[in-house]
Scaffold this active site. Structure first.
Site, PDB file in Angstrom:
ATOM      1  N   ASP A 159      -4.913  22.208   9.253  1.00 58.58           N
ATOM      2  CA  ASP A 159      -5.406  21.254   8.259  1.00 58.58           C
ATOM      3  C   ASP A 159      -6.150  21.923   7.115  1.00 58.58           C
ATOM      4  O   ASP A 159      -6.333  23.131   7.075  1.00 58.58           O
ATOM      5  CB  ASP A 159      -6.292  20.203   8.943  1.00 58.58           C
ATOM      6  CG  ASP A 159      -5.823  18.796   8.643  1.00 58.58           C
ATOM      7  OD1 ASP A 159      -5.648  18.488   7.454  1.00 58.58           O
ATOM      8  OD2 ASP A 159      -5.601  18.024   9.584  1.00 58.58           O
ATOM      9  N   TRP A 184      -1.902   8.388  10.768  1.00 47.53           N
ATOM     10  CA  TRP A 184      -2.853   7.771   9.839  1.00 47.53           C
ATOM     11  C   TRP A 184      -4.156   7.507  10.575  1.00 47.53           C
ATOM     12  O   TRP A 184      -4.194   7.419  11.797  1.00 47.53           O
ATOM     13  CB  TRP A 184      -2.296   6.492   9.211  1.00 47.53           C
ATOM     14  CG  TRP A 184      -1.651   5.515  10.146  1.00 47.53           C
ATOM     15  CD1 TRP A 184      -1.987   5.203  11.428  1.00 47.53           C
ATOM     16  CD2 TRP A 184      -0.507   4.705   9.839  1.00 47.53           C
ATOM     17  NE1 TRP A 184      -1.144   4.258  11.947  1.00 47.53           N
ATOM     18  CE2 TRP A 184      -0.228   3.925  10.993  1.00 47.53           C
ATOM     19  CE3 TRP A 184       0.293   4.538   8.715  1.00 47.53           C
ATOM     20  CZ2 TRP A 184       0.812   3.007  11.040  1.00 47.53           C
ATOM     21  CZ3 TRP A 184       1.333   3.637   8.765  1.00 47.53           C
ATOM     22  CH2 TRP A 184       1.592   2.879   9.910  1.00 47.53           C
ATOM     23  N   ASN A 201       0.847  -1.191   0.000  1.00 47.14           N
ATOM     24  CA  ASN A 201       0.000   0.000   0.000  1.00 47.14           C
ATOM     25  C   ASN A 201       0.882   1.240   0.000  1.00 47.14           C
ATOM     26  O   ASN A 201       1.953   1.261   0.609  1.00 47.14           O
ATOM     27  CB  ASN A 201      -0.921   0.045   1.222  1.00 47.14           C
ATOM     28  CG  ASN A 201      -1.803   1.280   1.209  1.00 47.14           C
ATOM     29  OD1 ASN A 201      -2.758   1.355   0.436  1.00 47.14           O
ATOM     30  ND2 ASN A 201      -1.489   2.272   2.031  1.00 47.14           N
ATOM     31  N   GLU A 217      -1.346   0.740  -5.144  1.00 44.19           N
ATOM     32  CA  GLU A 217      -1.307   2.033  -5.832  1.00 44.19           C
ATOM     33  C   GLU A 217      -0.233   2.075  -6.905  1.00 44.19           C
ATOM     34  O   GLU A 217      -0.305   2.899  -7.826  1.00 44.19           O
ATOM     35  CB  GLU A 217      -1.078   3.157  -4.819  1.00 44.19           C
ATOM     36  CG  GLU A 217      -2.286   3.528  -3.980  1.00 44.19           C
ATOM     37  CD  GLU A 217      -2.575   2.566  -2.847  1.00 44.19           C
ATOM     38  OE1 GLU A 217      -3.609   2.708  -2.175  1.00 44.19           O
ATOM     39  OE2 GLU A 217      -1.737   1.646  -2.631  1.00 44.19           O
TER      40      GLU A 217
END
Length: 471
Positions: free
Chosen positions: A320, A223, A205, A269
């Protein structure tokens, strides 16, 4: 064809007049962010800062900050061009005659060539640091004033720790990390492709997770529970084994986008990157963590491990993409075992903040490219739009061809069940005559034609963990 490495991408940006070199000395702590934020919001060029305080490496930022530069990175004239390629893969024409079957052979051969290839070496390992590896040798940015200062968000690290363990990753205990030098508090890697593997299946991943620096060889890996990297972490936790991790900076121009894509769990990916690039990505085993591979053409690779048995570390706060700080919480410690790079690497970075920023164009590319995928799941859907003001997950405009009562409600629930679309806070459905790409037209229809008592549906479900308004 997309650039095979960051150096080639930078050269092409410069050739087209889409990049500005800045030789004046700049500080990666706040100053670069302040300059870049103004440039990005005005639609300005990519910036290559050549004289960054505290590091000998130049810093590239805003490389993907317009539609044109994002398309260049993906090797296409438009996002819709890639979407058509996706549509063709999803709905292949079945050959019926021998001639048609023979014509299909080159397509099948090309698909077979898109898988990543393991090679023995690459420019990413021209220089290797192990014992002397130092994260602070990189021009890692601090973007916003409160980044990395939990004591300024309602309490001290000790007080935050006493509040209990976050549900993000339950470890054996929690603690505050050894503080970074005061000048280096709140520095984050923001454009790193994080490589992990499922220890049960070996499935790879790549995710794009922010990484906060604490010490020369210690960082925090941020994460969320639904991220594949976090799933892999829980697998290693169950096995009681250290988890190898690699963070690639640079590499193929398509890699940052591929790392952000909402692919199903178990889908590599690297396959998407190969599809976008037209050929497989070359990967090389890491020097100190040979269980895991990283791009052979990367500018910089950070190798390390996470010990699931260790205390979690207090990470954040972090300015953010919603324009608010995400609050401090506990995440795994990343121990650095090696830092490898090209002889003359470029450090890529990005700002995470209120849009428009570079990540808006990552999201817009996903919206357009994954339209055929969403239509395969929800055939009623004609088009959709993730408006900038919605910050990707706060608002979705959806256009359907209405054919029966309550169809809109069925479509809404189908979208909430479609992968990361589950985090959509507000879904607005309109008839087929409304152009969802015209936000003013959608808002006009919304204000003119909605009966709130009849037309608003409330549904309980998960929201993005970064949504500051979530309960």
């Amino acid at each position: 064809m997309p650039a095979h490495d960051l150096q080639s991408f930078v050269a092409e940006l410069e050739r087209r007049g889409w990049l500005k070199r800045i030789s004046a000395p700049v500080d990666p702590r706040l100053e670069i962010c302040e300059i870049t934020d103004r440039v990005t919001k005005s639609g300005g060029p990519a910036l290559l800062f050549e004289n960054v305080a505290g590091s000998r490496f130049p810093l590239l930022i805003n490389a993907f900050g317009t539609r044109e530069r994002m398309c260049l990175a993906l090797g296409a004239a438009s996002f819709e061009e890639i979407a058509e390629r996706v549509r063709h893969v999803l709905r292949p024409e079945v050959p019926t005659t021998l001639v048609q079957k023979l014509k299909k052979l080159p397509e099948l051969a090309q698909l077979a060539s898109l898988a990543p290839r393991i090679v023995k070496g690459g420019v990413s390992q021209e220089v290797v640091h192990t014992g002397d590896a130092d994260l602070f040798s990189l021009p890692v940015m601090k973007c916003w004033p409160l980044d990395g200062h939990p004591e300024l968000c309602g309490g001290s690290p000790a007080q935050a720790a006493s509040a209990g363990v976050s549900s993000v990753n339950a470890g054996s205990a929690t603690s505050a990390a050894s503080p970074a030098p005061s000048a280096d508090v709140g520095r984050y890697i923001t454009l790193g492709a994080v490589f992990t593997k499922n220890p049960d299946t070996g499935e790879r991943n790549i995710g794009m997770y922010r990484v906060q620096l604490f010490e020369p060889k210690l960082a925090a890996m941020h994460w969320h529970p639904h991220h594949d990297g976090a799933r892999h972490f829980r697998r290693y936790q169950q096995r009681g084994r250290r988890m190898p991790v690699a963070i690639a900076l640079g590499g193929p121009a398509v890699l940052p986008y591929a790392a952000t894509c909402p692919l199903p769990p178990g889908v590599d990916e690297c396959l998407l990157a190969g599809f976008l690039q037209g050929r497989g990505i070359d990967l090389v085993p890491c020097v100190s963590q040979p269980e895991i591979e990283a791009p052979a053409s990367a500018e910089i690779v950070i190798e390390g491990y996470i010990d699931p048995g260790e205390d979690l570390v207090l990470e954040g706060p972090f300015g953010d993409h919603t324009g608010f700080y995400s609050l401090p919480d506990f995440f795994p410690r990343l121990h650095v075992t090696a830092l490898t790079h090209r002889r003359e690497p470029i450090y890529p970075s990005t700002i995470v903040g209120r849009p428009p920023q570079e990540d808006y164009w990552f999201g817009k590319a996903t919206e357009r490219i994954f339209l055929p995928v969403l239509q395969a799941i929800v055939p009623d859907l004609i088009d959709y739009n993730l408006p900038m003001f919605g910050c990707f997950h706060n608002c979705v405009f959806v256009r359907i061809k209405k054919e029966y009562p309550y169809q809109a409600r069925r479509v809404m629930n189908a979208i909430w069940g479609a992968g990361q679309m589950a985090f959509s806070k507000i879904i607005v459905l309109v008839d087929e005559h409304v152009d969802v790409q015209n936000e003013q037209e959608v808002l006009f229809q919304l204000c003119s034609n909605v009966d709130p008592r009849r037309d608003i549906l409330f549904s309980d479900g998960p929201l993005d963990i970064l949504d500051h308004a979530a309960p």
